[in-house]
Design a protein around this motif. Structure first.
Motif, PDB file in Angstrom:
ATOM      1  N   LYS A 144       0.595  11.748   0.195  1.00 18.68           N
ATOM      2  CA  LYS A 144       1.524  12.732   0.774  1.00 18.68           C
ATOM      3  C   LYS A 144       1.836  13.829  -0.233  1.00 18.68           C
ATOM      4  N   ILE A 145       2.058  13.423  -1.487  1.00 24.77           N
ATOM      5  CA  ILE A 145       2.365  14.401  -2.524  1.00 24.77           C
ATOM      6  C   ILE A 145       1.175  15.339  -2.710  1.00 24.77           C
ATOM      7  N   ARG A 148       0.048   5.703  -0.268  1.00 23.73           N
ATOM      8  CA  ARG A 148       0.379   6.693   0.773  1.00 23.73           C
ATOM      9  C   ARG A 148       1.301   7.775   0.221  1.00 23.73           C
ATOM     10  N   ILE A 149       2.212   7.373  -0.659  1.00 27.96           N
ATOM     11  CA  ILE A 149       3.130   8.347  -1.254  1.00 27.96           C
ATOM     12  C   ILE A 149       2.335   9.360  -2.062  1.00 27.96           C
ATOM     13  N   PHE A 184       0.803  -1.226   0.000  1.00 32.76           N
ATOM     14  CA  PHE A 184       0.000   0.000   0.000  1.00 32.76           C
ATOM     15  C   PHE A 184       0.840   1.284   0.000  1.00 32.76           C
ATOM     16  N   LEU A 185       2.147   1.115   0.008  1.00 33.33           N
ATOM     17  CA  LEU A 185       3.007   2.293   0.188  1.00 33.33           C
ATOM     18  C   LEU A 185       2.826   3.351  -0.901  1.00 33.33           C
ATOM     19  N   PHE A 186       2.639   2.894  -2.141  1.00 30.99           N
ATOM     20  CA  PHE A 186       2.572   3.886  -3.221  1.00 30.99           C
ATOM     21  C   PHE A 186       1.341   4.775  -3.057  1.00 30.99           C
ATOM     22  N   ARG A 217       0.909  17.781   0.207  1.00 33.60           N
ATOM     23  CA  ARG A 217       1.926  18.837   0.147  1.00 33.60           C
ATOM     24  C   ARG A 217       1.602  19.870  -0.925  1.00 33.60           C
ATOM     25  N   LYS A 218       1.078  19.411  -2.047  1.00 32.87           N
ATOM     26  CA  LYS A 218       0.733  20.352  -3.128  1.00 32.87           C
ATOM     27  C   LYS A 218      -0.373  21.288  -2.663  1.00 32.87           C
TER      28      LYS A 218
END
Lengths: 176, 90
Positions: free
Chosen positions: B32-33, B28-29, B24-26, B36-37
């Motif tokens: 996060k991106i 979450r990445i 599932f990490l991608f 932040r945007k």
């Protein structure tokens, strides 16, 4: 390389980033956090990647920096916990938790010795720790490690020798 | 842990199989991106705010500076009806 999407880069390098982070910080949750931060940093900085090294070398440097920053942050939190906690038991539990390696590949009978090795590596100075991990865990050549650490092969050789010597000395002194 | 060959144990440590990053990490990445945007100030906004702040300080200094004269200090003393000597009671 800029044409590769983040997802492609992620699928190519996710396990290497995750494993390297795991060997630095020991905990799977922390390694996941660092892996996320690494790929977010890649997304933010890919435009400025100058192709003066391989993509993997660049990603490795980001992973190492993020991992070392995480360890420093953890040490600061530990110092704060020592100052504020009134209960000796809590501090000890906290300290032991972060000096164990939560690696799925470790079998029960190996756990004690693997944790001892992990604690020994954890006690090394940053440069020696990095050189040793890249050499032993990543299986990188000295030339590749020199490129990642932005130093010379000779310096890497010296770092690895000193790291092993200090590691074995620490293990003899602390683990019997 | 006596009688252990640490060299051999280090070799075992090196030989640990690679762990797989969680599936599932991608996701979450990407989250996060996106976060932040949404929350990051653009450079234009940052420059505009900084310039506005500097201008505000400059205007304040322009207004206040002429008032910081010896005459104005004396007026201030007078306005508080402070005694010019050390006598407590006239």
């Amino acid at each position: 390389m800029r044409d590769q999407s983040l997802e492609e880069i992620y699928h190519l390098y996710k396990n290497r980033v995750y494993n390297l982070a795991l060997h630095y910080v020991g905990q799977t949750e922390d390694a996941e956090e660092i892996t996320q931060d690494v790929f977010v940093a890649i997304h933010q900085s890919i435009e400025s990647f100058k192709n003066d090294s391989t993509l993997y070398t660049w990603i490795c440097r980001i992973t190492i920096n993020k991992s070392l920053d995480f360890i420093k942050s953890r040490k600061r939190k530990k110092r704060w916990a020592v100052m504020t906690s009134l209960f000796q038991g809590e501090i000890q539990t906290w300290k032991e938790h972060f000096l164990e390696l939560q690696h799925p590949g470790i079998e029960m009978e190996q756990k004690e010795t693997m944790n001892a090795i992990y604690r020994g590596i954890h006690s090394l100075p940053e440069q020696q720790k990095t050189a040793l991990l890249l050499s032993k865990i990543e299986g990188r050549s000295q030339q590749e490690i020199a490129e990642i650490m932005e130093t010379t092969s000779k310096a890497v050789e010296s770092l690895i020798q000193r790291a092993k010597k200090n590691l074995f000395h620490w293990l003899e002194q602390n683990e019997g | 842990m006596k009688n252990i060959s640490w060299n051999k144990e280090l070799a075992n440590f090196s030989a640990l199989p690679n762990a797989d990053a969680p599936a599932f990490l991608f996701t979450r990445i990407e989250q996060k991106i996106a976060t932040r945007k949404a929350s990051t100030f653009t450079p234009a906004i940052s420059w505009a705010m900084t310039s506005a702040l500097i201008m505000w300080f400059a205007i304040q200094l322009y207004i206040i500076a002429p008032k910081l004269t010896p005459t104005s200090k004396a007026n201030w003393v007078e306005s508080y009806q402070l005694l010019p000597d050390n006598q407590l009671y006239p």
